[in-house]
Design a protein around this motif. Structure first.
Motif, PDB file in Angstrom:
ATOM      1  N   ALA A 227      -1.094  -6.221  18.393  1.00  0.00           N
ATOM      2  CA  ALA A 227      -1.670  -5.309  19.025  1.00  0.00           C
ATOM      3  C   ALA A 227      -1.317  -4.087  18.354  1.00  0.00           C
ATOM      4  CB  ALA A 227      -0.799  -5.341  20.407  1.00  0.00           C
ATOM      5  N   GLY A 228      -2.260  -3.221  18.953  1.00  0.00           N
ATOM      6  CA  GLY A 228      -2.502  -1.516  18.356  1.00  0.00           C
ATOM      7  C   GLY A 228      -3.097  -1.499  17.413  1.00  0.00           C
ATOM      8  N   PRO A 229      -3.448  -0.461  16.561  1.00  0.00           N
ATOM      9  CA  PRO A 229      -4.168  -0.096  15.726  1.00  0.00           C
ATOM     10  C   PRO A 229      -3.662  -0.160  14.143  1.00  0.00           C
ATOM     11  CG  PRO A 229      -3.031   1.937  16.241  1.00  0.00           C
ATOM     12  CD  PRO A 229      -2.755   0.921  17.371  1.00  0.00           C
ATOM     13  N   VAL A 230      -4.223  -0.087  13.114  1.00  0.00           N
ATOM     14  CA  VAL A 230      -3.747  -0.041  11.784  1.00  0.00           C
ATOM     15  C   VAL A 230      -3.809   1.390  11.365  1.00  0.00           C
ATOM     16  CG1 VAL A 230      -5.847  -0.674  10.627  1.00  0.00           C
ATOM     17  CG2 VAL A 230      -3.729  -0.820   9.660  1.00  0.00           C
ATOM     18  N   VAL A 231      -2.740   1.703  10.621  1.00  0.00           N
ATOM     19  CA  VAL A 231      -2.697   3.287  10.378  1.00  0.00           C
ATOM     20  C   VAL A 231      -2.396   3.488   8.812  1.00  0.00           C
ATOM     21  CG1 VAL A 231      -1.484   5.521  10.739  1.00  0.00           C
ATOM     22  CG2 VAL A 231      -1.903   3.975  12.526  1.00  0.00           C
TER      23      VAL A 231
ATOM     24  N   ALA B  61       6.894  -2.903  17.941  1.00  0.00           N
ATOM     25  CA  ALA B  61       5.514  -2.256  17.472  1.00  0.00           C
ATOM     26  C   ALA B  61       4.479  -2.953  17.330  1.00  0.00           C
ATOM     27  CB  ALA B  61       5.892  -1.734  15.976  1.00  0.00           C
ATOM     28  N   GLY B  62       4.245  -4.112  18.350  1.00  0.00           N
ATOM     29  CA  GLY B  62       3.286  -4.807  18.459  1.00  0.00           C
ATOM     30  C   GLY B  62       3.077  -6.279  17.630  1.00  0.00           C
TER      31      GLY B  62
ATOM     32  N   HIS C 270      -5.416  -3.811  23.981  1.00  0.00           N
ATOM     33  CA  HIS C 270      -4.812  -3.016  22.968  1.00  0.00           C
ATOM     34  C   HIS C 270      -4.499  -4.302  21.951  1.00  0.00           C
ATOM     35  CE1 HIS C 270      -4.869   1.063  24.456  1.00  0.00           C
ATOM     36  NE2 HIS C 270      -4.170   0.478  25.498  1.00  0.00           N
ATOM     37  N   HIS C 271      -4.568  -5.405  22.612  1.00  0.00           N
ATOM     38  CA  HIS C 271      -4.263  -6.757  21.694  1.00  0.00           C
ATOM     39  C   HIS C 271      -5.562  -7.215  20.621  1.00  0.00           C
ATOM     40  CE1 HIS C 271      -0.856  -7.631  24.380  1.00  0.00           C
ATOM     41  NE2 HIS C 271      -0.496  -8.273  23.358  1.00  0.00           N
ATOM     42  N   ARG C 272      -5.120  -7.540  19.617  1.00  0.00           N
ATOM     43  CA  ARG C 272      -6.279  -7.825  18.599  1.00  0.00           C
ATOM     44  C   ARG C 272      -6.810  -9.532  19.046  1.00  0.00           C
ATOM     45  NH1 ARG C 272      -2.959  -5.823  13.128  1.00  0.00           N
ATOM     46  NH2 ARG C 272      -2.842  -3.554  14.007  1.00  0.00           N
ATOM     47  N   ARG C 273      -7.864  -9.385  19.476  1.00  0.00           N
ATOM     48  CA  ARG C 273      -8.467 -10.841  20.059  1.00  0.00           C
ATOM     49  C   ARG C 273      -8.936 -11.561  18.766  1.00  0.00           C
ATOM     50  NH1 ARG C 273      -8.492 -10.795  25.557  1.00  0.00           N
ATOM     51  NH2 ARG C 273      -8.142  -9.018  26.487  1.00  0.00           N
ATOM     52  N   SER C 274      -8.994 -11.147  17.680  1.00  0.00           N
ATOM     53  CA  SER C 274      -9.382 -11.955  16.568  1.00  0.00           C
ATOM     54  C   SER C 274      -8.145 -12.591  15.958  1.00  0.00           C
ATOM     55  CB  SER C 274      -9.967 -11.152  15.465  1.00  0.00           C
ATOM     56  OG  SER C 274      -9.260  -9.986  14.971  1.00  0.00           O
ATOM     57  N   PHE C 275      -7.001 -12.111  16.163  1.00  0.00           N
ATOM     58  CA  PHE C 275      -5.551 -12.869  15.924  1.00  0.00           C
ATOM     59  C   PHE C 275      -5.469 -14.012  16.529  1.00  0.00           C
ATOM     60  CE2 PHE C 275      -3.314  -9.528  13.091  1.00  0.00           C
ATOM     61  CZ  PHE C 275      -4.384  -8.654  12.706  1.00  0.00           C
ATOM     62  N   ALA C 276      -4.975 -15.092  15.863  1.00  0.00           N
ATOM     63  CA  ALA C 276      -4.818 -16.357  16.441  1.00  0.00           C
ATOM     64  C   ALA C 276      -4.099 -16.596  17.671  1.00  0.00           C
ATOM     65  CB  ALA C 276      -4.290 -17.410  15.306  1.00  0.00           C
ATOM     66  N   PRO C 277      -2.688 -15.867  17.605  1.00  0.00           N
ATOM     67  CA  PRO C 277      -1.954 -16.053  18.887  1.00  0.00           C
ATOM     68  C   PRO C 277      -2.574 -15.536  20.212  1.00  0.00           C
ATOM     69  CG  PRO C 277      -0.822 -15.433  17.113  1.00  0.00           C
ATOM     70  CD  PRO C 277      -2.041 -15.265  16.602  1.00  0.00           C
TER      71      PRO C 277
END
Length: 211
Positions: A31-35, A177-178, A196-203
């Protein structure tokens, strides 16, 4: 929050040869952005710079304050929607590009070189990247300007996740931190993913399949 943030001091740049260090935070979380952080070190450079992951919270916070007060710095943020559209590698390259572009706009000039932590640079991988770049494996622990960038990136992202945790308290983002900790995964199964979750990530994608 704007995808670009820049704050700079009037501190002197370390030398006439303009070198920017770049590193990212948040490649692995669910979850969350990449910075990405980008830093031009001041002279003398802040003492005690190291890979942000090796520093205590107190030391990292102190160094962040010093870097922000005395050095030139910027962050580039890529939010979840772009991560899912581009993939995390592309999003990381984009965040680095945004961070370097922000410093260049503030300075009104381009660097002689950008030092990037890792084994690849955004050169040829992001359309707007235009600067000479060199990848350095382990650069966050060996190159002071990259170390400073890693501190800026991590502190900025951790603050963002603490803010997001106030609106979404079930997932423990203020602590993890996600990242996919046991606490976070259990909350995902119980409450489902947020925007805010990354839906392309497997879990997260696997939960969507069974929703």
């Amino acid at each position: 929050m704007s995808p670009l943030t820049l704050v700079s001091s009037s501190g002197a740049i370390a030398s006439s040869r303009l070198v920017i260090g770049v590193d990212e935070a948040g490649r692995g979380p669910l979850a969350g952005p990449v910075v990405a952080g980008a830093v031009i070190l001041c002279k003398p450079r802040p003492a005690g710079l190291d890979d942000s992951k090796k520093l205590s919270k107190e030391k990292r916070a102190g160094l962040e304050a010093t870097i922000k007060r005395r050095c030139r710095w910027a962050v580039g943020v890529v939010e979840v929607e772009e991560i899912d559209r581009l993939n995390i590698f592309g999003a990381t390259m984009l965040a680095m590009t945004r961070a370097v572009a922000a410093i260049c706009r503030e300075l009104g000039e381009d660097p002689h070189e950008v030092l990037v932590d890792g084994n690849l640079t955004p050169h040829g991988r992001t359309a707007d990247w235009r600067w000479p770049a060199r990848a350095i494996v382990g650069g966050d622990g060996s190159e002071p300007c990259i170390s400073a960038a890693s501190i800026i990136a991590k502190e900025h992202r951790d603050r963002m996740m603490r803010e997001l945790a106030q609106a979404h308290p079930h997932y423990g983002w203020e602590r993890n931190a996600g990242y996919g900790t046991a606490e976070h995964l259990a909350a995902l199964r119980r409450h489902g993913p947020t925007v805010h979750h990354r839906r392309s990530f497997a879990p997260v994608a696997q939960l969507d399949m069974f929703a």
